[in-house]
Design a protein around this motif. Structure first.
Motif, PDB file in Angstrom:
ATOM      1  N   LEU A 126       0.831  -1.199   0.000  1.00 25.99           N
ATOM      2  CA  LEU A 126       0.000   0.000   0.000  1.00 25.99           C
ATOM      3  C   LEU A 126       0.866   1.250   0.000  1.00 25.99           C
ATOM      4  CD1 LEU A 126      -2.696  -0.987   2.648  1.00 25.99           C
ATOM      5  CD2 LEU A 126      -2.827  -1.177   0.172  1.00 25.99           C
ATOM      6  N   GLU A 132      -2.539   1.474   6.578  1.00 27.49           N
ATOM      7  CA  GLU A 132      -3.928   1.101   6.884  1.00 27.49           C
ATOM      8  C   GLU A 132      -4.412   1.706   8.191  1.00 27.49           C
ATOM      9  OE1 GLU A 132      -4.933  -3.275   5.106  1.00 27.49           O
ATOM     10  OE2 GLU A 132      -3.875  -3.213   7.006  1.00 27.49           O
ATOM     11  N   GLU A 133      -3.512   1.871   9.142  1.00 28.76           N
ATOM     12  CA  GLU A 133      -3.899   2.350  10.471  1.00 28.76           C
ATOM     13  C   GLU A 133      -4.024   3.863  10.553  1.00 28.76           C
ATOM     14  OE1 GLU A 133      -4.593   0.443  13.270  1.00 28.76           O
ATOM     15  OE2 GLU A 133      -4.508  -1.260  11.908  1.00 28.76           O
ATOM     16  N   ARG A 171       1.649  -3.212   4.605  1.00 31.88           N
ATOM     17  CA  ARG A 171       0.366  -2.537   4.789  1.00 31.88           C
ATOM     18  C   ARG A 171       0.419  -1.461   5.866  1.00 31.88           C
ATOM     19  NH1 ARG A 171      -2.389  -4.872   1.319  1.00 31.88           N
ATOM     20  NH2 ARG A 171      -4.516  -4.400   1.924  1.00 31.88           N
TER      21      ARG A 171
END
Length: 89
Positions: free
Chosen positions: A37, A41-42, A59
């Motif tokens: 990515l 994501e967080e 990620r």
């Protein structure tokens, strides 16, 4: 040199087995499907290009990955020696 009832090379076999278990655990955690990515994501922060190239399927950013690593339970090692001393540690 054998120790007690152990055969020659038994200590090295135990060491090799422990290292192999650790490597297998690390590989299992790294196996992620899909492309890396561009954003975490967080937290949504950008993931540096060098990290995306170094870790396929990444990620999380470095900070979030460090937090996740802290919270994951570390697998306790096996008492491969079976000696009383190792059980007390």
């Amino acid at each position: 040199m054998a120790v007690g009832w152990a055969r020659d090379g038994a200590v090295q076999d135990q060491i090799d087995s422990t290292v192999e278990d650790g490597v297998n655990e690390a590989r299992r955690r790294l196996q992620q499907a899909g492309p890396s990515l561009a954003e975490c994501e967080e937290c949504g922060e950008a993931i540096p290009e060098a990290r995306r190239e170094a870790i396929p399927g990444v990620r999380l950013c470095v900070a979030c990955q460090a937090e996740q690593d802290k919270t994951q339970a570390h697998a306790a090692g096996y008492n491969r020696r079976g000696s009383k001393d190792s059980q007390l540690r």
